[in-house]
Scaffold this active site. Sequence first.
Site, mmCIF file in Angstrom:
data_model
loop_
_atom_site.group_PDB
_atom_site.id
_atom_site.type_symbol
_atom_site.label_atom_id
_atom_site.label_comp_id
_atom_site.label_asym_id
_atom_site.label_seq_id
_atom_site.Cartn_x
_atom_site.Cartn_y
_atom_site.Cartn_z
ATOM 1 N N ASP A 8 0.863 -1.188 0.000
ATOM 2 C CA ASP A 8 0.000 0.000 0.000
ATOM 3 C C ASP A 8 0.899 1.237 0.000
ATOM 4 O O ASP A 8 2.127 1.132 -0.177
ATOM 5 C CB ASP A 8 -1.012 -0.044 1.166
ATOM 6 C CG ASP A 8 -0.370 0.233 2.536
ATOM 7 O OD1 ASP A 8 0.875 0.391 2.622
ATOM 8 O OD2 ASP A 8 -1.123 0.294 3.536
ATOM 9 N N CYS A 66 2.846 -3.196 4.155
ATOM 10 C CA CYS A 66 2.037 -2.023 4.532
ATOM 11 C C CYS A 66 2.834 -1.294 5.607
ATOM 12 O O CYS A 66 4.042 -1.528 5.745
ATOM 13 C CB CYS A 66 0.632 -2.436 4.989
ATOM 14 S SG CYS A 66 0.543 -3.396 6.520
ATOM 15 N N HIS A 135 5.742 -31.342 11.429
ATOM 16 C CA HIS A 135 5.480 -30.008 10.887
ATOM 17 C C HIS A 135 4.415 -30.066 9.787
ATOM 18 O O HIS A 135 3.571 -29.175 9.671
ATOM 19 C CB HIS A 135 6.780 -29.383 10.363
ATOM 20 C CG HIS A 135 7.795 -29.171 11.441
ATOM 21 N ND1 HIS A 135 7.495 -28.529 12.621
ATOM 22 C CD2 HIS A 135 9.101 -29.545 11.541
ATOM 23 C CE1 HIS A 135 8.567 -28.504 13.395
ATOM 24 N NE2 HIS A 135 9.555 -29.121 12.764
HETATM 25 C C1 RB5 Z 1 -1.883 2.985 6.616
HETATM 26 O O1 RB5 Z 1 -1.850 4.187 7.315
HETATM 27 C C2 RB5 Z 1 -1.662 1.811 7.585
HETATM 28 O O2 RB5 Z 1 -2.766 1.687 8.431
HETATM 29 C C3 RB5 Z 1 -1.408 0.522 6.825
HETATM 30 O O3 RB5 Z 1 -0.317 0.677 5.983
HETATM 31 C C4 RB5 Z 1 -1.053 -0.695 7.670
HETATM 32 O O4 RB5 Z 1 -0.028 -0.423 8.566
HETATM 33 C C5 RB5 Z 1 -2.153 -1.416 8.281
HETATM 34 O O5 RB5 Z 1 -1.967 -2.417 8.994
#
Ligand code: RB5
Length: 155
Positions: A8, A66, A135
């Site tokens: 993201d 993210c 496993h």
């Molecule tokens: C974006 O601000 C943030 O919430 C996203 O990148 C992530 O860390 C969510 O878990």
Amino acid sequence: MKVVVGNDHAGVELKWVVLEHLREMDGVEVENLGVDTEEPMDYPDIAATVARTVAAGEAELGFIICGTGIGVSMAANKVDGVRAALCCQEYHARMAREHNFANVCCLGGRVTGSELAKAIVTEFVRTPESDVARHIRRRDKIMALESKAAGGDDV
Ligand code: RB5
């Protein structure tokens, strides 16, 4: 080995580092499925894209970045066939592959530095899955929980 990478807006910077590192690794073909700008977007969308690509067998491994790695790991683990692990250190990456048969590695662009991220990526790509029965049995129990939740067979 085909590997896909998604991110993201909070993972753009680290994504470039991870992509370059993967491109330098022998035997790795890499595709960028993430966003390339810091325009805010919803991380479950990119987690779904990467997770579905891996679940469909179109890539062997996926990386999703993210801000923390938490949101994308939660979302990716909702996709049948995906075992996503949030990796903050090399040991996480090694164990995620060897003991947990993880096929998606999640990274936090706001918490994990470039050099550590590269080491985590190397470990995740290079560590083979265990062939030890206990496993494999534990992995199968994880997958059985998944099909139970979906109303499928109890394996
Ligand atoms: C974006 O601000 C943030 O919430 C996203 O990148 C992530 O860390 C969510 O878990």
